[in-house]
Design a protein around this motif. Structure first.
Motif, PDB file in Angstrom:
ATOM      1  N   LEU A  79      13.103  14.102  11.194  1.00 17.21           N
ATOM      2  CA  LEU A  79      12.676  12.819  11.737  1.00 17.21           C
ATOM      3  C   LEU A  79      13.508  11.658  11.227  1.00 17.21           C
ATOM      4  N   ARG A  80      13.579  11.513   9.904  1.00 16.00           N
ATOM      5  CA  ARG A  80      14.275  10.352   9.341  1.00 16.00           C
ATOM      6  C   ARG A  80      14.432  10.541   7.841  1.00 16.00           C
ATOM      7  N   ALA A  81      15.241   9.665   7.245  1.00 16.10           N
ATOM      8  CA  ALA A  81      15.394   9.629   5.796  1.00 16.10           C
ATOM      9  C   ALA A  81      15.742   8.211   5.376  1.00 16.10           C
ATOM     10  N   GLY A  82      15.350   7.838   4.168  1.00 13.07           N
ATOM     11  CA  GLY A  82      15.681   6.517   3.671  1.00 13.07           C
ATOM     12  C   GLY A  82      14.953   6.209   2.375  1.00 13.07           C
ATOM     13  N   ARG A  83      15.204   5.000   1.864  1.00  8.36           N
ATOM     14  CA  ARG A  83      14.445   4.512   0.720  1.00  8.36           C
ATOM     15  C   ARG A  83      12.997   4.262   1.167  1.00  8.36           C
ATOM     16  N   VAL A  84      12.105   4.079   0.209  1.00  8.41           N
ATOM     17  CA  VAL A  84      10.682   4.008   0.545  1.00  8.41           C
ATOM     18  C   VAL A  84      10.053   2.700   0.058  1.00  8.41           C
ATOM     19  N   ASN A  85       9.001   2.295   0.770  1.00 10.60           N
ATOM     20  CA  ASN A  85       8.160   1.149   0.400  1.00 10.60           C
ATOM     21  C   ASN A  85       8.949  -0.140   0.187  1.00 10.60           C
ATOM     22  N   ALA A  86       9.881  -0.409   1.100  1.00 13.53           N
ATOM     23  CA  ALA A  86      10.646  -1.651   1.029  1.00 13.53           C
ATOM     24  C   ALA A  86       9.714  -2.857   1.152  1.00 13.53           C
ATOM     25  N   GLY A  87       9.888  -3.830   0.266  1.00 13.15           N
ATOM     26  CA  GLY A  87       9.117  -5.074   0.326  1.00 13.15           C
ATOM     27  C   GLY A  87       7.652  -4.912  -0.038  1.00 13.15           C
ATOM     28  N   GLN A  88       7.296  -3.801  -0.675  1.00 11.45           N
ATOM     29  CA  GLN A  88       5.898  -3.550  -1.031  1.00 11.45           C
ATOM     30  C   GLN A  88       5.708  -3.652  -2.547  1.00 11.45           C
ATOM     31  N   TRP A  89       4.595  -4.271  -2.929  1.00 10.07           N
ATOM     32  CA  TRP A  89       4.272  -4.385  -4.353  1.00 10.07           C
ATOM     33  C   TRP A  89       3.386  -3.222  -4.785  1.00 10.07           C
ATOM     34  N   PRO A  90       3.596  -2.685  -5.987  1.00 14.31           N
ATOM     35  CA  PRO A  90       2.713  -1.621  -6.474  1.00 14.31           C
ATOM     36  C   PRO A  90       1.293  -2.133  -6.676  1.00 14.31           C
ATOM     37  N   ALA A  91       0.327  -1.289  -6.399  1.00  9.12           N
ATOM     38  CA  ALA A  91      -1.075  -1.687  -6.552  1.00  9.12           C
ATOM     39  C   ALA A  91      -1.416  -1.992  -7.998  1.00  9.12           C
ATOM     40  N   TYR A 123       0.911  12.006   7.640  1.00  8.04           N
ATOM     41  CA  TYR A 123       1.747  12.482   6.544  1.00  8.04           C
ATOM     42  C   TYR A 123       3.250  12.302   6.775  1.00  8.04           C
ATOM     43  N   THR A 124       3.650  11.550   7.786  1.00  8.16           N
ATOM     44  CA  THR A 124       5.082  11.454   8.081  1.00  8.16           C
ATOM     45  C   THR A 124       5.728  10.148   7.621  1.00  8.16           C
ATOM     46  N   ALA A 125       4.967   9.271   6.955  1.00  8.38           N
ATOM     47  CA  ALA A 125       5.506   7.997   6.484  1.00  8.38           C
ATOM     48  C   ALA A 125       4.641   7.491   5.338  1.00  8.38           C
ATOM     49  N   HIS A 126       5.095   6.413   4.700  1.00 14.44           N
ATOM     50  CA  HIS A 126       4.332   5.783   3.631  1.00 14.44           C
ATOM     51  C   HIS A 126       3.483   4.658   4.203  1.00 14.44           C
ATOM     52  N   ASN A 127       2.274   4.494   3.664  1.00 16.37           N
ATOM     53  CA  ASN A 127       1.395   3.438   4.188  1.00 16.37           C
ATOM     54  C   ASN A 127       1.479   2.147   3.391  1.00 16.37           C
ATOM     55  N   GLY A 128       2.330   2.100   2.373  1.00 16.16           N
ATOM     56  CA  GLY A 128       2.548   0.871   1.617  1.00 16.16           C
ATOM     57  C   GLY A 128       1.812   0.798   0.296  1.00 16.16           C
ATOM     58  N   ARG A 129       0.866   1.695   0.056  1.00 16.95           N
ATOM     59  CA  ARG A 129       0.147   1.673  -1.222  1.00 16.95           C
ATOM     60  C   ARG A 129       0.793   2.683  -2.190  1.00 16.95           C
ATOM     61  N   PHE A 130       1.132   2.206  -3.370  1.00 17.76           N
ATOM     62  CA  PHE A 130       1.680   3.093  -4.387  1.00 17.76           C
ATOM     63  C   PHE A 130       1.485   2.474  -5.766  1.00 17.76           C
ATOM     64  N   PHE A 150      13.567  -3.890  -4.548  1.00  8.89           N
ATOM     65  CA  PHE A 150      12.415  -4.367  -3.787  1.00  8.89           C
ATOM     66  C   PHE A 150      12.752  -4.647  -2.319  1.00  8.89           C
ATOM     67  N   PRO A 151      13.812  -5.374  -2.007  1.00 10.70           N
ATOM     68  CA  PRO A 151      14.055  -5.702  -0.586  1.00 10.70           C
ATOM     69  C   PRO A 151      14.411  -4.490   0.274  1.00 10.70           C
ATOM     70  N   GLY A 152      15.239  -3.577  -0.245  1.00 13.00           N
ATOM     71  CA  GLY A 152      15.744  -2.485   0.580  1.00 13.00           C
ATOM     72  C   GLY A 152      14.984  -1.190   0.462  1.00 13.00           C
ATOM     73  N   GLY A 153      14.069  -1.103  -0.489  1.00 12.13           N
ATOM     74  CA  GLY A 153      13.293   0.122  -0.661  1.00 12.13           C
ATOM     75  C   GLY A 153      13.585   0.806  -1.986  1.00 12.13           C
ATOM     76  N   GLN A 154      12.575   1.483  -2.500  1.00 18.60           N
ATOM     77  CA  GLN A 154      12.693   2.109  -3.810  1.00 18.60           C
ATOM     78  C   GLN A 154      13.391   3.467  -3.731  1.00 18.60           C
ATOM     79  N   MET A 155      14.042   3.830  -4.829  1.00 19.20           N
ATOM     80  CA  MET A 155      14.719   5.111  -4.926  1.00 19.20           C
ATOM     81  C   MET A 155      13.694   6.249  -4.927  1.00 19.20           C
ATOM     82  N   SER A 156      14.081   7.386  -4.360  1.00 19.07           N
ATOM     83  CA  SER A 156      13.227   8.572  -4.358  1.00 19.07           C
ATOM     84  C   SER A 156      14.099   9.789  -4.604  1.00 19.07           C
TER      85      SER A 156
END
Length: 376
Positions: free
Chosen positions: A159-171, A248-255, A208-214
């Protein structure tokens, strides 16, 4: 009639049959030894994970080839199936790399590691996540990749690949710390922690702007059906535990950020008697190091470290291996298998599997070396 007229062909036939490879039948685990599949071939599913589905176990892992070139994805993700965990049937390559498309994120020669597959009961899809590094870029991309299939044996569609949770703050990051300014630059990497005078959030702020490393990762599905992507982030300095969307195919922004500044890899998580347990490793490349463990009442923490769960010869080096997955054995409550890899980077295909039982003592997971063992 000459009696030897019929005996000679039979002799030839018998010789042919006796020369055919015999698939071994296993009735125990022998950690670190060659493990043959139903075809008499060493199982090729490194850095793997297990899916249990409709009474069958499916083992997914990295397909390696000979030599150090095998540390790069030349083929894809291999799958095996089993009813008893001892004997495995080769189901073939279920996610293939793109052989003739260097622009594809999963181009032949990329780095595709630690595939994990889970089943989504809402969509009826099988979802695979993996750590992905783009071809020719070393470990600079730090992407998470995802693919789906209609059957556990694939084929899986990328489907896709990339960095994760771009622009999202940890809970778990207080509002007063939520700034993207990097003051004083990024910390100098060490093997165990950030320097005392460094900003422990610097790598997070940088990305933060481009997404976190995984990087090294696993997937865990809780009893309520929520799925979590657990991965080494911030230059491997901090673990992230991130919720996935309902399909289960993407992140919902909470981490949340777990074990900040502790430099952990090879995460594996399981649940026992209402508590969550984590087993991972330190960061020392291909070389083994002491395993680490931790416990929490909630998967988002706080996590309490419990030390090295291993005991026995070479326990300070995890018996020469590194964690990849914790398998709960179906129908045997409280029975868990610690799955690890003994890496052979000079000849990747010769990597071995080290499966050992987990027991509990004083509320802590314990892993003891055994040359041979059986399920209870």
């Amino acid at each position: 009639m000459n009696p030897y007229t019929t005996l000679i062909p039979l002799t030839v036939l018998c010789g042919t049959l006796s020369a055919a490879p015999q698939a071994p039948v296993h009735d125990s685990f022998t950690p670190g030894q060659i493990w043959m599949d139903n075809n008499g071939v060493h199982i090729n599913a490194h850095g793997g994970g297990i899916l249990h589905n409709h009474g069958t176990y499916y083992w997914y892992g990295e397909h390696k080839i000979e030599g150090d070139a095998g540390n790069y994805a030349q083929v894809g993700v291999h799958c095996y199936s089993s009813k008893d965990l001892y004997n495995w049937k080769d189901e073939g390559v279920v996610l293939k790399v793109a052989e003739n498309d260097d622009k594809s994120p999963i181009a032949k020669g990329c780095i595709l590691e630690r595939p994990k597959v889970v089943y989504n009961s809402k969509t009826g899809k099988y979802v695979m996540w993996f750590h992905l590094e783009l071809k020719g870029r070393g470990y600079g991309a730090a992407y998470a990749g995802v693919a789906v299939a209609d059957k556990p044996t694939g084929p899986f569609t990328f489907l896709r690949a990339g960095r994760v949770n771009a622009g999202q703050w940890p809970a778990d990051m207080p509002k007063e710390k939520r700034t993207v300014a990097i003051e004083g630059g990024v910390p100098k990497l060490t093997s165990s922690s950030y320097p005392a005078d460094a900003d422990p959030d610097a790598f997070f702020k940088r990305d933060f702007p481009g997404g976190q490393m995984s990087r090294d990762m696993t997937i865990f599905v809780d009893g309520d059906g929520k799925a979590y992507h657990i991965y080494s982030s911030e230059e491997n300095g901090t673990m992230h535990i991130a919720q996935l969307t309902d399909d289960y195919t993407a992140h919902n922004g909470r981490f949340v950020r777990a074990f900040p500044g502790r430099y952990m890899e090879a995460p594996a998580i399981f649940k026992h008697e209402g508590k969550y347990y984590f087993i991972g490793s330190g960061c020392s490349g291909w070389a083994p190091n002491a395993a680490r463990s931790a416990v929490a009442d909630n998967i988002e923490g706080p996590w309490k470290e419990l030390g090295n769960p291993c005991s026995g010869p070479r326990a300070d080096k995890t018996f020469g291996g590194q964690s990849t997955y914790i398998l709960p054995v179906q129908g045997k409550p409280g029975t868990y298998i610690f799955m690890a890899d003994i890496w052979k980077p000079q000849n990747a295909i010769d990597g071995r599997y080290m499966w050992l039982p987990i027991r509990f003592a004083d509320g802590k997971p314990k892993i003891e070396w055994q040359d041979r063992w059986q399920l209870p």
